[in-house]
Design a protein around this motif. Structure first.
Motif, PDB file in Angstrom:
ATOM      1  N   SER A   2       0.842  -1.189   0.000  1.00  0.00           N
ATOM      2  CA  SER A   2       0.000   0.000   0.000  1.00  0.00           C
ATOM      3  C   SER A   2       0.885   1.250   0.000  1.00  0.00           C
ATOM      4  O   SER A   2       1.862   1.333   0.734  1.00  0.00           O
ATOM      5  N   GLU A   3       0.509   2.211  -0.810  1.00  0.00           N
ATOM      6  CA  GLU A   3       1.343   3.390  -1.058  1.00  0.00           C
ATOM      7  C   GLU A   3       1.736   4.184   0.192  1.00  0.00           C
ATOM      8  O   GLU A   3       2.929   4.328   0.469  1.00  0.00           O
ATOM      9  N   PRO A   4       0.741   4.661   0.965  1.00  0.00           N
ATOM     10  CA  PRO A   4       1.113   5.556   2.075  1.00  0.00           C
ATOM     11  C   PRO A   4       2.049   4.888   3.083  1.00  0.00           C
ATOM     12  O   PRO A   4       3.008   5.507   3.523  1.00  0.00           O
ATOM     13  N   THR A   5       1.800   3.620   3.415  1.00  0.00           N
ATOM     14  CA  THR A   5       2.675   2.970   4.402  1.00  0.00           C
ATOM     15  C   THR A   5       4.055   2.687   3.809  1.00  0.00           C
ATOM     16  O   THR A   5       5.050   2.687   4.518  1.00  0.00           O
ATOM     17  N   ASP A   6       4.111   2.463   2.494  1.00  0.00           N
ATOM     18  CA  ASP A   6       5.426   2.305   1.858  1.00  0.00           C
ATOM     19  C   ASP A   6       6.247   3.581   1.985  1.00  0.00           C
ATOM     20  O   ASP A   6       7.457   3.536   2.191  1.00  0.00           O
ATOM     21  N   HIS A  29      -0.394  -2.138   9.827  1.00  0.00           N
ATOM     22  CA  HIS A  29      -0.603  -2.715   8.495  1.00  0.00           C
ATOM     23  C   HIS A  29       0.527  -3.649   8.117  1.00  0.00           C
ATOM     24  O   HIS A  29       1.404  -3.289   7.342  1.00  0.00           O
ATOM     25  N   PRO A  30       0.492  -4.871   8.662  1.00  0.00           N
ATOM     26  CA  PRO A  30       1.534  -5.813   8.296  1.00  0.00           C
ATOM     27  C   PRO A  30       1.422  -6.148   6.810  1.00  0.00           C
ATOM     28  O   PRO A  30       0.327  -6.158   6.256  1.00  0.00           O
ATOM     29  N   GLU A  31       2.539  -6.363   6.213  1.00  0.00           N
ATOM     30  CA  GLU A  31       2.563  -6.603   4.767  1.00  0.00           C
ATOM     31  C   GLU A  31       3.851  -7.374   4.505  1.00  0.00           C
ATOM     32  O   GLU A  31       4.945  -6.823   4.682  1.00  0.00           O
ATOM     33  N   PRO A  32       3.746  -8.656   4.150  1.00  0.00           N
ATOM     34  CA  PRO A  32       4.933  -9.514   4.105  1.00  0.00           C
ATOM     35  C   PRO A  32       6.114  -8.921   3.331  1.00  0.00           C
ATOM     36  O   PRO A  32       7.240  -8.933   3.820  1.00  0.00           O
ATOM     37  N   ALA A  33       5.853  -8.364   2.156  1.00  0.00           N
ATOM     38  CA  ALA A  33       6.977  -7.864   1.337  1.00  0.00           C
ATOM     39  C   ALA A  33       7.666  -6.694   2.035  1.00  0.00           C
ATOM     40  O   ALA A  33       8.891  -6.623   2.114  1.00  0.00           O
ATOM     41  N   LEU A 256       8.959  -9.346  16.208  1.00  0.00           N
ATOM     42  CA  LEU A 256      10.037  -9.252  15.217  1.00  0.00           C
ATOM     43  C   LEU A 256       9.904  -7.972  14.394  1.00  0.00           C
ATOM     44  O   LEU A 256      10.889  -7.270  14.133  1.00  0.00           O
ATOM     45  N   ARG A 257       8.669  -7.653  13.996  1.00  0.00           N
ATOM     46  CA  ARG A 257       8.463  -6.440  13.211  1.00  0.00           C
ATOM     47  C   ARG A 257       8.893  -5.207  14.002  1.00  0.00           C
ATOM     48  O   ARG A 257       9.545  -4.302  13.484  1.00  0.00           O
ATOM     49  N   LEU A 258       8.561  -5.199  15.299  1.00  0.00           N
ATOM     50  CA  LEU A 258       8.926  -4.051  16.133  1.00  0.00           C
ATOM     51  C   LEU A 258      10.438  -3.982  16.339  1.00  0.00           C
ATOM     52  O   LEU A 258      11.016  -2.893  16.379  1.00  0.00           O
ATOM     53  N   LEU A 259      11.090  -5.132  16.453  1.00  0.00           N
ATOM     54  CA  LEU A 259      12.554  -5.125  16.591  1.00  0.00           C
ATOM     55  C   LEU A 259      13.191  -4.475  15.357  1.00  0.00           C
ATOM     56  O   LEU A 259      14.095  -3.637  15.475  1.00  0.00           O
TER      57      LEU A 259
END
Ligand code: 5AD
Ligand code: FES
Length: 361
Positions: A2-6, A29-33, A256-259
């Motif tokens: 998604s654009e804004p979070t990117d 907004h988790p997003e694997p990539a 992990l994401r937060l780390l």
């Protein structure tokens, strides 16, 4: 993606500050990539500051006695089933002695807020540790104390102090703690520790009861502004003898994401892959290192007391001798291409380096 979070992720990679709502959007907004891209960038940044070295801290759990009643914690004073113990200064010195031989160059004295550990007890203990092990750092993790006490312990030779802020949201803090504890005082302690000259560690639990993405956004914005030398984050794990027994544990994925986000927001921070992370997943500590963490904290407490220091359920490494934990962790780190080093493990200063980082994707 998604654009804004990117765009938010790109700004984080460029070393920019994000606001709390912006961090919250990234977390919500988790997003694997994108998560994989952040993870790779975090590892790169960690390697720029610390290479593939993993610092170890020898954790000595000096007391399971606590005057506080934090709603999440297994050693809260309101838990009549908690087994209480306190180590004597001689026992603590013996743990350090054993740790030194095993290659530890930082000792963390951690405990509940136990009134027994007055400055009169702690000052000679810290002085002895610093005299016997002059090449070691002494870290204290003994909760909230007066400014005078923090100063006295610093003057005695303590180098670092860990005091997790727990949550940067006042309303959330009040849901996790009894009315006798205050958010303002917690933050004041952190400010005082910094002013006195300690290397300071903050931190929070991931997935603690009532925590929202907005709360996590405020945690990250606080940490990016405060820039602590250390930051302990690990999943909340319910303890059966606490009011939070029925709440779910924090997840591996979110931790992990937060780390990774923290590594990017605070490039040089000393970031442990915590025992709690190793408790919710057998590969948790390895995954933490592979998300940007650079510290592990094996237990140096006497095996006879380890089960009694039960902040949460199912804690790992309570039956192993210190040497076994050290060897186990060394093998685990080697298996993923990292190396435990014999070093105090101070916070690196890579300020001179560019804040622009290549994005591998
Ligand atoms: N689950 C995970 N972490 C916990 N802590 C306390 N209780 C728990 C629990 N149930 C953490 C707190 C504290 C640190 C020493 O341990 O964040 O600051
Ligand atoms: Fe303690 Fe693996 S680290 S047994």
């Amino acid at each position: 993606m998604s654009e804004p979070t990117d765009r938010l992720a790109a700004r984080l990679l460029a070393g920019e500050r994000l606001t709390a709502p912006e961090f919250a959007a990234l977390v919500a907004h988790p997003e694997p990539a994108r998560d994989e891209m952040l993870r790779k960038a975090a590892v790169e940044r960690r390697k720029a500051g610390y290479g593939s070295a993993v610092f170890v801290r020898g954790l000595i759990e000096i007391s399971s006695i606590c005057k506080n009643d934090c709603l999440y914690c297994g050693i809260r004073c309101g838990n009549p089933n908690a087994e209480r113990y306190r180590l004597t200064p001689e026992e603590i010195l013996r743990c350090a002695e054993e740790g030194y031989v095993l290659g530890f160059r930082t000792f963390v004295l951690q405990g509940g807020e136990d009134p027994f550990f007055t400055d009169e007890i702690l000052v000679p203990l810290i002085e002895t540790l610093k005299t016997r092990f002059p090449d070691c750092a002494v870290t204290l993790s003994l909760g909230e104390r007066s400014r005078d006490s923090y100063q006295t312990l610093f003057d005695a030779g303590a180098d670092r102090y860990l005091l997790r802020h727990e949550t940067a949201t006042k309303a959330h803090y009040e849901k996790l703690h009894p009315a006798s504890m205050s958010f303002e005082h917690r933050m004041q302690c952190l400010r005082e520790l910094r002013e006195i000259g300690y290397q300071v560690g903050a931190g929070f639990m991931v997935g603690s009861p009532f925590q929202t993405a907005e709360d996590l956004g405020r945690d990250l914005a606080f940490l990016q502004a405060f820039q602590p030398e250390m930051c302990g984050i690990g999943p909340f794990i319910p303890h059966r003898d606490t009011p939070f027994r029925d709440f779910p544990a924090g997840t591996l994925e979110l931790t992990l994401r937060l780390l990774s986000i923290l590594r990017l927001a605070c490039p040089n921070v000393l970031l442990p892959a915590t025992t709690a992370l190793g408790t919710i997943d057998p590969q948790g500590r390895e995954r933490g290192i592979l998300a940007g963490a650079n510290v592990v904290m094996p237990n140096l407490s006497p095996v006879s007391v380890r089960k009694k220091y039960a902040l949460y359920e199912g804690k790992i490494c309570t039956g192993e001798e210190s040497a076994q934990c050290r060897d186990c962790l060394a093998a685990r780190m080697r298996a993923i291409g990292y190396e435990i080093v014999v070093d105090r493990g101070d916070c690196a200063s890579i300020a001179a380096q560019s804040t622009q980082w290549k994005i591998e994707n």
